[in-house]
Design a protein around this motif. Structure first.
Motif, PDB file in Angstrom:
ATOM      1  N   GLU A 283       0.992  -1.149  -0.015  1.00 31.08           N
ATOM      2  CA  GLU A 283       0.282   0.053   0.380  1.00 31.08           C
ATOM      3  C   GLU A 283       0.882   1.243  -0.193  1.00 31.08           C
ATOM      4  O   GLU A 283       0.308   1.931  -0.934  1.00 31.08           O
ATOM      5  N   LYS A 284       1.961   1.844   0.229  1.00 29.52           N
ATOM      6  CA  LYS A 284       3.133   2.561   0.763  1.00 29.52           C
ATOM      7  C   LYS A 284       3.023   2.673  -0.049  1.00 29.52           C
ATOM      8  O   LYS A 284       4.019   3.905  -0.580  1.00 29.52           O
ATOM      9  N   ARG A 286       2.538   2.266  -3.572  1.00 25.31           N
ATOM     10  CA  ARG A 286       0.755   2.397  -4.294  1.00 25.31           C
ATOM     11  C   ARG A 286       0.449   3.954  -4.456  1.00 25.31           C
ATOM     12  O   ARG A 286       0.677   4.653  -3.616  1.00 25.31           O
ATOM     13  N   HIS A 288      -2.053   6.286  -5.049  1.00 27.45           N
ATOM     14  CA  HIS A 288      -3.016   6.828  -4.622  1.00 27.45           C
ATOM     15  C   HIS A 288      -3.423   7.316  -5.776  1.00 27.45           C
ATOM     16  O   HIS A 288      -4.362   8.458  -5.335  1.00 27.45           O
TER      17      HIS A 288
ATOM     18  N   GLU B 196      -8.376   9.199   1.019  1.00 30.06           N
ATOM     19  CA  GLU B 196      -7.108  10.018   0.768  1.00 30.06           C
ATOM     20  C   GLU B 196      -7.660  11.590   1.382  1.00 30.06           C
ATOM     21  O   GLU B 196      -6.328  11.810   1.802  1.00 30.06           O
ATOM     22  N   ALA B 220      -4.664  -1.419   6.210  1.00 32.14           N
ATOM     23  CA  ALA B 220      -3.173  -1.597   5.160  1.00 32.14           C
ATOM     24  C   ALA B 220      -2.316  -0.262   4.720  1.00 32.14           C
ATOM     25  O   ALA B 220      -1.523   0.194   4.803  1.00 32.14           O
TER      26      ALA B 220
END
Lengths: 339, 332
Positions: A283-284, A286, A288, B196, B220
């Motif tokens: 996740e870190k 990726r 977003h 976000e 996560a």
């Protein structure tokens, strides 16, 4: 772990003939105004011309967000809604043209598992009565003793204690109730089951139990599923082919691995990026990227491509022309002019 | 590091006709300024009750605090008067609830709901409060804030309402926000937008956050540290990396193996944990996870395991924790 049969099925090699054909299905719900003399002022275009096939023994996933028409599609196939237009062929017969009497034998072959294990079981009936009711309606087990025996068998198959037949739904947990819903669907030995968000209301550990049960039953009884869900990871796990819906249209349809490895429609790509992966390291890393905007109202869908107001690659043409749903690779269908 | 919130041995029990439900039975953890702590677990594990207890929002009866301390910036919230507590709620600690449909007042305009908090806590005029409200709506990405202020919750979609909730929780520049399943009711693309937004705002404004969720993917993406709860207790706690890559409690391991993952090859069978969560009125003196646990031994029935360190900043409450790990076969 992985069995040969699931792998073969995933590859689509041993799939037999087509069981269901949906052609240009449309379902419009009228919106009325006026209490005494209602006038139709608009239509909610819940399903706006979709076509797909389901082969025997296949699990087809139907994914999309709330209001995209996936549940309405399932309800039309069950003849719980009368489709506005289009045809639904089941084993060659057009369900939309059948009378209630003619539909009845087919209802035995097509069953459904609903999302909410609380509201889909009658609270005043014992579990045994709930499971034996379809057998009585379809007269598949006329003998009461044989019916009871079958109820107990079904409960055992679905991982429940046969003693539960004498209990009421309120005495059971959500996961147990969903197993009852599955046992009821299996009672009349169907060949096709529509699972409408069948695992969405369950906690993760219980959800995994029910997913495994659905897989085992599929292998054991050669079932065909239409698996309607908003959960992409579950759909990827269970289905051989996946159709993605947006605002009443199918925007992409492909075999599962192809769709998830090589998504072509911008909406599918956005959906896949939005799903968080349970691993903080991944996740870190990726990026977003988030699609902006919200789903427009199906009462007044945008002209041209319905996705264009939220689309990153839309051009002027997308605002006017409805993109054709075309096969860009064998078995991979996309409704986007920019692919 | 200096601590913003310290929960010590918190117990919240419910006295019902069916018996005493020990919904939260002695949980301890802390939150540093600006840190995001996730509380994960399944329905009924006490994760929401634990968070509501911090704000003292548990109805009494049937709920009752049965011990423990909640130190927020050094003050014990359990010792405060109702009036003092009201000053903290919404000003120092913001709250985001799961249901954006039911947690906004349907008969008040969006503007009024936002300005109410601002006027009450910051003692400013209606006009200044309105300006702050417009600023807040812009912050959470709502277009045409002036027009939105006059609208009512039913005019807005679920995602929009959740943005309003976030704006309300940020209104008085809190130090801590408690978010209870903030994205569970939302669609995936909207969930991604809201997550976000929350991540960026908490970073920019330096707000600490307790996020309560059952979604391991959200955790996560989001959390610095994770507390895993089961049957009213924290069974494992550590950094997100430790919890996901080196789980040392059988329940955590089972949770991780229950979810199909998009980044792994298809076809592998899921390995769910058998059985059901326990009835919280009928817990005995042993480990509550024992009946579903594949590592359980006789000693697990004798006493409740306590949280012990397994690695730096990583604790687990399991007698068999040395045998638990991602490489250990769950079926073993």
């Amino acid at each position: 772990m992985t069995t040969d049969s699931t792998l073969e099925r995933a590859a689509g090699t041993n799939l037999g003939e087509t069981l269901v054909q949906v052609r240009d299905l449309k379902m419009f719900f009228p919106v009325t105004e006026g209490a005494i003399i209602p006038r139709v002022i608009a239509h909610v275009k819940a399903v706006n011309g979709i076509s797909f096939d389901i082969k025997k023994g296949e699990t087809l996933g139907l994914v999309g967000e709330s209001g995209c028409g996936k549940t309405t599609t399932g309800r039309c196939m069950l003849q719980l809604e009368t489709a506005t237009e289009g045809a639904i062929y089941y084993d060659g017969q057009d369900l939309t043209k059948l009378t209630k009497q003619e539909m009845r034998p087919l209802r035995q072959r097509i069953q459904v598992i609903f999302q909410d294990p609380y509201s889909s079981l009658n609270p005043r009936m014992k579990i045994g009565e709930i499971i034996s009711e379809p057998m009585m309606v379809h007269k598949t087990e006329p003998d009461a003793a044989a019916r009871d025996k079958r109820v107990r068998e079904l409960l055992a198959v679905c991982g429940l204690n046969p003693k539960f037949a004498d209990r009421y739904p309120h005495e059971m947990s959500g996961g147990q109730r969903q197993r009852v819903g599955i046992a009821r669907a299996l009672a009349v030995r169907p060949e096709f089951i529509i699972c409408d968000e069948a695992v969405s209301a369950l906690d993760v550990s219980i959800q995994a139990q029910v997913i495994n049960l659905l897989e085992d039953l599929r292998d054991e009884y050669d079932l065909t599923y239409l698996f309607i869900s908003h959960d992409l990871s579950v759909v990827r796990h269970l289905c051989q082919r996946v159709a993605v819906m947006y605002l009443g249209n199918i925007v992409e349809l492909a075999e599962t691995d192809e769709l998830f490895d090589n998504p072509m429609h911008p909406y599918t790509q956005a959906l896949l990026e939005a799903v968080p992966i349970p691993d903080p390291t991944i996740e870190k890393a990726r990026a977003h990227r988030v699609i902006t905007g919200e789903i427009p109202s199906p009462m007044n869908p945008p002209p041209g491509c319905v996705f264009h107001p939220r689309c990153g690659i839309a051009v002027d043409e997308c605002k006017k022309l409805v993109p054709e749903f075309r096969e860009v690779k064998p078995g991979h269908w996309v409704a986007c002019s920019q692919v | 590091m200096e601590k913003l919130l310290e929960v010590k041995g918190l117990k919240t029990h419910f006295f019902t006709s069916g018996g005493v439900v020990k919904a939260v039975d002695g949980i301890s953890y802390d939150v540093a300024p600006g840190e995001t702590v996730a509380v994960v677990g399944e329905s009924g594990c006490g994760k929401s009750v634990g968070a509501m207890s911090i704000l003292r929002l548990i109805p009494d009866p049937p709920g009752k605090n049965m011990g423990g301390e909640i130190l927020f910036q050094g003050r014990d919230l359990l010792e405060l008067s109702d009036a003092e507590m009201r000053d903290i709620r919404g000003r120092d600690i913001g709250m985001i609830f799961q249901e954006p449909m039911t947690s906004l007042n349907p008969v008040l305009s969006i503007g009024r709901q936002l300005t109410e908090t601002v006027e009450h806590h910051l003692k400013v005029s209606r006009k200044q409060a309105m300006e702050r409200a417009i600023e807040l709506l812009g912050l959470v990405g709502i277009s045409e804030p002036e027009r939105r202020l006059k609208q009512y919750p039913h005019h807005l979609s679920g995602g929009m309402r959740q943005r309003v909730m976030i704006a309300m929780s940020l209104a008085c520049e809190p130090k801590l926000i408690i978010a209870d399943e903030p994205t569970t009711a939302l669609d995936v693309t909207i969930q991604a937008q809201i997550l976000e937004l929350m991540k960026n705002l908490t970073r920019e404004l330096g707000v600490a956050m307790i996020i309560i969720t059952h979604n391991l993917g959200v955790v996560a993406r989001y959390a610095d540290r994770v507390n895993v709860m089961y049957a009213g207790r924290i069974v494992e706690s550590g950094t997100a990396e430790e919890i996901y890559h080196n789980p040392k409690h059988p329940y955590t391991l089972a949770l991780l193996r229950s979810v199909p993952r998009m980044d792994q090859p298809r076809g592998a069978k899921l390995e769910p944990v058998d059985g059901q969560p326990p009835d919280l009125t009928k817990l005995d003196g042993g480990c509550a996870f024992r009946p579903r646990c594949r590592f359980a031994t006789e000693s697990c029935a004798q006493a409740q395991p306590v949280l012990e360190e397994v690695a730096p900043a990583h604790i687990s409450a399991c007698f068999e924790k040395d045998r638990v790990g991602l490489t250990a076969g769950v079926t073993a």
